[in-house]
Motif scaffolding. Structure first.
Motif, PDB file in Angstrom:
ATOM      1  N   LEU A 345       0.842  -1.194   0.000  1.00  0.00           N
ATOM      2  CA  LEU A 345       0.000   0.000   0.000  1.00  0.00           C
ATOM      3  C   LEU A 345       0.876   1.241   0.000  1.00  0.00           C
ATOM      4  O   LEU A 345       1.925   1.275   0.649  1.00  0.00           O
ATOM      5  CB  LEU A 345      -0.915   0.012   1.235  1.00  0.00           C
ATOM      6  N   ALA A 346       0.450   2.244  -0.733  1.00  0.00           N
ATOM      7  CA  ALA A 346       1.173   3.515  -0.735  1.00  0.00           C
ATOM      8  C   ALA A 346       1.069   4.160   0.640  1.00  0.00           C
ATOM      9  O   ALA A 346       0.105   3.939   1.381  1.00  0.00           O
ATOM     10  CB  ALA A 346       0.600   4.449  -1.806  1.00  0.00           C
ATOM     11  N   SER A 348       0.437   7.122   1.454  1.00  0.00           N
ATOM     12  CA  SER A 348      -0.782   7.932   1.508  1.00  0.00           C
ATOM     13  C   SER A 348      -1.625   7.594   0.282  1.00  0.00           C
ATOM     14  O   SER A 348      -1.460   8.189  -0.786  1.00  0.00           O
ATOM     15  CB  SER A 348      -0.451   9.421   1.550  1.00  0.00           C
ATOM     16  N   SER A 349      -2.490   6.587   0.424  1.00  0.00           N
ATOM     17  CA  SER A 349      -3.298   6.121  -0.699  1.00  0.00           C
ATOM     18  C   SER A 349      -4.281   7.198  -1.139  1.00  0.00           C
ATOM     19  O   SER A 349      -4.905   7.865  -0.308  1.00  0.00           O
ATOM     20  CB  SER A 349      -4.058   4.850  -0.299  1.00  0.00           C
ATOM     21  N   ARG A 351      -7.675   8.748  -3.014  1.00  0.00           N
ATOM     22  CA  ARG A 351      -9.088   8.477  -3.269  1.00  0.00           C
ATOM     23  C   ARG A 351      -9.663   9.672  -4.043  1.00  0.00           C
ATOM     24  O   ARG A 351     -10.335  10.521  -3.451  1.00  0.00           O
ATOM     25  CB  ARG A 351      -9.847   8.258  -1.962  1.00  0.00           C
ATOM     26  N   ARG A 407      -6.494  -4.873  -9.606  1.00  0.00           N
ATOM     27  CA  ARG A 407      -5.335  -4.936  -8.721  1.00  0.00           C
ATOM     28  C   ARG A 407      -5.391  -6.128  -7.763  1.00  0.00           C
ATOM     29  O   ARG A 407      -5.124  -6.021  -6.572  1.00  0.00           O
ATOM     30  CB  ARG A 407      -5.139  -3.640  -7.932  1.00  0.00           C
ATOM     31  N   ARG A 424      -1.135   1.627  -8.176  1.00  0.00           N
ATOM     32  CA  ARG A 424      -0.431   1.370  -6.909  1.00  0.00           C
ATOM     33  C   ARG A 424      -0.497   2.550  -5.953  1.00  0.00           C
ATOM     34  O   ARG A 424      -0.221   2.405  -4.769  1.00  0.00           O
ATOM     35  CB  ARG A 424       1.019   0.996  -7.199  1.00  0.00           C
ATOM     36  N   SER A 425      -0.860   3.722  -6.475  1.00  0.00           N
ATOM     37  CA  SER A 425      -0.977   4.905  -5.612  1.00  0.00           C
ATOM     38  C   SER A 425      -2.397   5.090  -5.082  1.00  0.00           C
ATOM     39  O   SER A 425      -2.637   5.967  -4.256  1.00  0.00           O
ATOM     40  CB  SER A 425      -0.562   6.160  -6.379  1.00  0.00           C
ATOM     41  N   LEU A 426      -3.342   4.244  -5.546  1.00  0.00           N
ATOM     42  CA  LEU A 426      -4.738   4.395  -5.164  1.00  0.00           C
ATOM     43  C   LEU A 426      -5.088   3.460  -4.012  1.00  0.00           C
ATOM     44  O   LEU A 426      -4.478   2.397  -3.841  1.00  0.00           O
ATOM     45  CB  LEU A 426      -5.646   4.080  -6.358  1.00  0.00           C
ATOM     46  N   ASP A 427      -6.079   3.861  -3.246  1.00  0.00           N
ATOM     47  CA  ASP A 427      -6.594   3.012  -2.171  1.00  0.00           C
ATOM     48  C   ASP A 427      -7.286   1.802  -2.813  1.00  0.00           C
ATOM     49  O   ASP A 427      -8.192   1.969  -3.628  1.00  0.00           O
ATOM     50  CB  ASP A 427      -7.588   3.801  -1.325  1.00  0.00           C
TER      51      ASP A 427
END
Length: 599
Positions: A345-346, A348-349, A351, A407, A424-427
């Motif tokens: 998880l990133a 800071s995911s 949204r 994903r 990969r940067s998204l929640d």
């Protein structure tokens, strides 16, 4: 683990992974420390009452029964007081032991509930590769048999181990206080007891570890065989399946017999040492009594304490099997919890509040197994609002594209972008709300139709009926006796393949995703349901980016753009009219589609 489940936070799991086996078990019970503390205090009360009883017997024998210097009335009065004290201590010991067992039972149940929940949540967040390598039966064994083994240790063994440990130390202290020479002679046997226990511990742990492994294999085989029993009967595989199960069962039987042989040696050794110790006390203590250096009451008390000393040794040997089985299960449980195969998880995911639904695969390479790529340097851009159809033979990579878009996996190389943002940067939770997936096999939750449509979405009944109307399912549901409250799935009515597909479209409409994916969703729909399905597709396609993996020509013709894939590559692309005119792979597939449709 995520903190919204209320069991572990990220920093706690980091500390948890660095702990040893016993410290992990203690860590799990930390929230219930008060119950454990009260149990420890009660142990001293229970053990103290039990150890006082032989001393009262000594007083009764030496001070009253064998004391001719006192009057008979005085001796009887003294025996009465000692008897009342004896009875009071037994009642107090029983009460303390009762409360202690209740406390430990409650604590053990809470710890096992916490561990089972923690394991299940952990499994839910592992990537799909993990489940492809680990059979379902093996994972079920971790959540059922292995947890139950640890529960049995907490509820029926911990109290015995702690009480007996305190009792052994207390008895040794009293024996040295009464006659240190005789106690010292008895202690010469302690190294033999400890060595025997260590030897047994190693053999028993290995035996139980092998038993757990073979039980897991049996559970996996049973799960796979019973779920596919129709195919076994259809292809006359009963005999071979029976032979396979017989081999697994025989291997489990052999390991169980090995464990029994280990205990068959250990327990008689404990009895032998007990007999040798009692004989030594009778020989040495009897000579001391005859020489007038020891009272008869002290000898009786010594024999009583030795009986109490070997009683916990016998109990420990009996409970040791449970402990070793539980520790073997604990190793397997914590090994599962140590699996860190969740998608990263990133920090800071993201949204995003809004977006168009544009998708881009940029030089993506991916394979389910190292060295066996399914996609290599794959690039594709799907404009927002476009309907893309993907066709190709089995194994061409169609479903892999969907798995990467949802994903379920991350690409080995390259990027997948949604509205210009790397997945990969998204929640992940947000992403899967944006991508509505309709598959060929629709899973029914055991619950009402309303629950199956909404899942985790909140809507009024009026809104649900509107969704069902768009999904061409409202007429069917209104004919049911209980309407939206009708139970489906396990324990309720079943739905046909076409009805399941319409339900899947209703789920998508309830979630209102930006992107809709049909993964061979209409392949098994009968001709009677096809018209309703086409209308449901039209309703769900409106205003979305759509990706269709289809076996039906009617669904493919609806697409703005068509890809033909083979070997993880795009070999043709264009509109239906363009590809139909070209003498290529799509035209050959079109001939097959027309043949299936009877055109």
């Amino acid at each position: 683990m995520r903190d919204n489940y209320g069991y572990f936070e990220e920093d706690q799991l980091g500390k948890f992974g660095d702990l040893g086996l016993w410290r992990r078990i203690v860590f799990l019970g930390r929230p219930y420390w008060l119950g454990a503390l009260l149990s420890v205090l009660l142990s001293f009360l229970v053990v103290g009452c039990g150890l006082s009883l032989p001393y009262l017997i000594r007083l009764a024998v030496d001070d009253f029964i064998l004391n001719p210097g006192l009057a008979v009335e005085v001796r009887l009065e003294g025996l009465t007081r000692l008897s009342l004290a004896f009875g009071g201590l037994m009642v107090l010991e029983f009460s303390g032991n009762f409360v202690q067992v209740l406390l430990l039972e409650w604590t053990g149940q809470r710890i096992m509930h916490r561990m089972r929940q923690m394991m299940f949540v952990h499994l839910l967040h592992l990537e799909l590769n993990f489940f492809q390598r680990n059979p379902t039966g093996r994972l079920v064994t971790r959540l059922t048999n292995d947890i139950q083994n640890m529960h049995e240790m907490f509820t029926s063994v911990i109290v015995t181990l702690f009480n007996d440990g305190v009792k052994l130390l207390g008895i040794l202290g009293i024996l040295f206080w009464m006659n240190w020479r005789l106690a010292l002679g008895i202690c010469l046997l302690l190294p033999l007891m400890v060595g025997n226990t260590i030897w047994f511990s190693r053999l028993a742990r290995d035996a139980f570890r092998q038993i757990r492994t073979h039980l897991s294999q049996i559970n996996s085989f049973l799960q796979e065989s019973l779920s596919g029993v129709a195919l076994i009967q259809l292809f006359l595989r009963e005999r071979s399946t029976q032979a396979q199960f017989s081999q697994l069962n025989q291997a489990f039987f052999g390991k169980a017999l090995y464990q029994i042989r280990v205990f068959a040696v250990f327990m008689p050794l404990i009895e032998l040492m007990s007999a040798v110790t009692i004989g030594t006390i009778l020989w040495y203590g009897g000579s001391q009594v005859m020489a007038g250096k020891m009272s008869l009451g002290m000898l009786v008390a010594f024999l009583s304490y030795m009986r109490l000393f070997f009683q916990p040794m016998r109990e420990l040997s009996q409970k040791y099997s449970i402990v070793q089985s539980a520790l073997a299960s604990a190793e397997r449980i914590f090994q599962l919890l140590d699996s860190r195969e969740a998608l990263p998880l990133a920090s800071s995911s993201l949204r995003p509040a809004s977006g168009k639904g544009e998708i881009e695969f940029r030089q993506v390479s991916f394979g389910y197994e190292p060295g066996r790529p399914v996609l290599e340097h794959f690039s594709l851009r799907i404009p927002a609002g476009q309907t893309l159809a993907i066709v190709g033979a089995t194994g061409s990579g169609k479903t892999t594209l969907i798995n990467l878009l949802e994903r379920f996996y991350d690409p080995d190389e390259g990027q997948i972008l949604l509205d210009g943002l790397d997945l990969r940067s998204l929640d992940p939770d947000w992403l899967r709300r944006q991508v509505g997936l309709v598959m060929q096999d629709v899973f029914l939750l055991p619950g009402s139709i309303r629950d199956n449509v909404l899942l985790d979405v909140e809507k009024t009944d009026e809104e649900v009926w509107e969704i069902l109307a768009q999904a061409q399912m409202s007429r069917f549901v209104r004919q049911l006796p209980e309407g939206l409250a009708t139970r489906v799935g396990e324990g309720g009515m079943d739905l046909s393949a076409g009805q399941r597909q319409l339900l899947a479209f209703a789920r998508v409409l309830a979630r209102e995703p930006r992107i809709l994916v049909l993964d061979e969703a209409t392949a098994s729909v009968d001709s009677e349901s096809e018209a309703l399905t086409e209308q449901a597709i039209a309703a769900t396609f409106a205003g979305r980016t759509n990706i269709v993996i289809a076996h039906r020509l009617s669904t493919i013709r609806r697409a703005d753009h068509i890809l033909v894939m083979a070997g993880g590559r795009i070999i043709e692309q264009g509109s239906h009219a363009e590809l139909a005119l070209a003498n290529g792979a799509y035209r050959r597939l079109l001939t097959i589609f027309n043949f299936r449709a009877g055109i």
